[in-house]
Design an enzyme around this catalytic site. Structure first.
Site, short mmCIF file in Angstrom:
data_model
loop_
_atom_site.label_atom_id
_atom_site.label_comp_id
_atom_site.label_asym_id
_atom_site.label_seq_id
_atom_site.Cartn_x
_atom_site.Cartn_y
_atom_site.Cartn_z
N CYS A 268 69.97 18.15 23.38
CA CYS A 268 69.16 17.31 24.26
C CYS A 268 67.98 18.10 24.81
O CYS A 268 68.17 19.09 25.50
CB CYS A 268 70.02 16.77 25.38
SG CYS A 268 69.08 15.75 26.51
N ASP B 228 85.77 8.47 18.84
CA ASP B 228 84.75 8.21 17.84
C ASP B 228 85.37 8.42 16.48
O ASP B 228 86.00 9.45 16.24
CB ASP B 228 83.59 9.20 18.06
CG ASP B 228 82.50 9.05 17.01
OD1 ASP B 228 81.81 8.02 17.03
OD2 ASP B 228 82.36 9.96 16.16
N GLU C 65 85.35 2.30 19.63
CA GLU C 65 84.15 1.54 19.33
C GLU C 65 84.57 0.34 18.48
O GLU C 65 85.50 0.42 17.69
CB GLU C 65 83.13 2.39 18.60
CG GLU C 65 83.71 3.12 17.41
CD GLU C 65 82.81 4.21 16.87
OE1 GLU C 65 81.60 3.98 16.83
OE2 GLU C 65 83.33 5.28 16.51
N CYS D 188 72.25 10.80 25.12
CA CYS D 188 72.84 12.04 25.62
C CYS D 188 73.93 11.69 26.63
O CYS D 188 73.70 10.93 27.56
CB CYS D 188 71.77 12.90 26.28
SG CYS D 188 72.46 14.37 27.06
N CYS E 132 67.99 17.77 29.03
CA CYS E 132 68.89 18.50 29.93
C CYS E 132 69.48 19.75 29.28
O CYS E 132 70.21 20.49 29.91
CB CYS E 132 70.01 17.58 30.43
SG CYS E 132 71.24 17.22 29.18
N ASP F 144 79.65 14.12 17.27
CA ASP F 144 80.77 13.18 17.40
C ASP F 144 81.39 13.25 18.79
O ASP F 144 81.82 12.25 19.34
CB ASP F 144 81.84 13.48 16.34
CG ASP F 144 81.31 13.29 14.93
OD1 ASP F 144 80.36 12.50 14.76
OD2 ASP F 144 81.83 13.95 14.01
N CYS G 103 72.73 13.24 30.30
CA CYS G 103 71.60 12.75 31.10
C CYS G 103 71.11 11.37 30.66
O CYS G 103 70.19 10.82 31.24
CB CYS G 103 70.46 13.75 31.04
SG CYS G 103 69.64 13.74 29.43
#
Ligand SMILES: [Zn+2]
Length: 372
Positions: A338, A184, A268, A320, A341, A348, A323
């Protein structure tokens, strides 16, 4: 596989004059060929091909003394370069991107002449021969690896360089079985790896930016065309060159490390999301560096038997990584928390984990539920 090597050239004063003249001849050729394509399109909606322009070049050489004093194949190379520019332009148009029409090259914007090796150019010892220029001294600070295809000279600020482009054929390297990694990129940290490693922005990014801004400010104080302006313009150009070299070096080192450690490297695709809004200069410098890192990793991966891919980054920062729940957060929130979970990690790192997940999934190496 193509690789290129760059070496510093030390031309004599006379050679410098000849090279500058040759750049100008090629620039005129490029601009004339571009004008022809433009007119043909605007007036008759006709596209001109490389083959047509190359045939014309042969005729033109009989009347134009500058072209006659220039290696024929190298002129063809310049016409090919224009052709590539057009192909890229049409590709972008087809993809629905806003594409700038190929531009005419000003004196500062045309800096490279390519020779096909063995046709008006060759390397022997610490000299490189270019037809109509002579034997120019080079410093081969590292060995040339592979079969030489083209030799080009290029001008950057006040320095001259030789670019040696090689074909490193031979058997395809075996695929290496290192782990997969997602990367990232961001402005705060240069990159975050899904392994949990952070790569900080090199200090020189910031410093170089300031030095450049100062040099540009100084230049802008003087009126165009004055000798002072010219002097400061040269300083600006040299600063640009130094920055480019440093960034290149940084990207080379990091990409080399990535391809030796990892079997699959997932980035990405930055052309899809045009990243975060931030002040322009910092972003443009970072932007260029990320692109460079990706390009270098891509071509080094080929040689190292690793695979480098780019994925659509949409959703990678909101989802997430454990999950798959969507956890909305704006840029100011640096931690991914999250509620479904209970996962709590750096945002990042969460994105990097999603990136590697999407990459693995796109190659059908992971179950769908884990990633998007
Ligand atoms: Zn979760």
């Amino acid at each position: 596989m193509r690789t290129s090597f760059r070496y510093r050239l030390y031309p004599t004063r006379q050679q410098t004059r000849a090279m500058t003249q040759m750049l100008d001849t090629h620039r005129h050729l490029y601009n004339r060929a571009l004008a022809e394509r433009k007119d043909a399109w605007e007036q008759e909606q006709r596209s001109v091909r490389y083959g047509d322009q190359s045939a014309q070049l042969k005729v033109e050489r009989t009347t134009n003394p500058y072209l006659a004093q220039t290696n024929f194949t190298s002129c063809q190379q310049t016409l090919r370069r224009l052709d590539k520019t057009f192909q890229a332009f049409f590709r972008r148009v087809q993809c629905g991107e806003t594409a700038g029409y190929p531009r005419f090259k000003g004196r500062d914007r045309f800096d490279t002449v390519d020779f096909v090796v063995g046709d008006g150019s060759k390397i022997s010892g610490n000299r490189v021969y270019f037809q109509h220029i002579g034997n120019v001294r080079i410093v081969l600070h590292r060995p040339i690896n592979g079969m030489i295809k083209t030799l080009s000279f290029t001008r950057r600020a006040d320095h001259w360089y030789l670019i040696v482009s090689c074909d490193r054929g031979g058997p395809a390297p075996v695929h290496h079985d290192g782990p997969a990694v997602g990367i990232d990129v961001g402005l705060e940290k240069f990159a975050t790896l899904s392994t949990g490693e952070y790569i900080a922005n090199p200090r020189f990014f910031r410093r170089d930016e300031q030095v450049l801004a100062r040099a540009q400010r100084r230049m802008s104080k003087y009126a165009k065309g004055t000798p002072e302006r010219g002097y400061h313009k040269r300083i600006v150009r040299r600063t640009h060159e130094r920055i480019a070299n440093r960034r290149k070096d940084f990207a080379h080192k990091l990409s080399r490390r990535l391809v030796s450690e990892f079997g699959l490297i997932v980035f990405e695709d930055l052309t899809i999301t045009r990243m975060i809004k931030n002040h322009a200069l910092a972003k443009s410098i970072a932007d260029a560096s990320w692109n460079q890192l990706m390009r270098y990793t891509q071509y080094k991966a080929e040689g190292a038997g690793a695979l480098c891919i780019q994925i659509d980054p949409r959703g990678t920062s909101q989802r997430c990584s454990a999950c798959n729940a969507v956890v909305r957060k704006d840029l100011s929130i640096r931690v991914h928390q999250c509620p479904s979970c209970g996962l709590e990690i750096d945002r990042d790192l969460n994105a990097a984990l999603n990136i590697v997940g999407v990459g693995l999934h796109s190659l059908e190496l992971a179950p769908r539920s884990r990633c998007l």
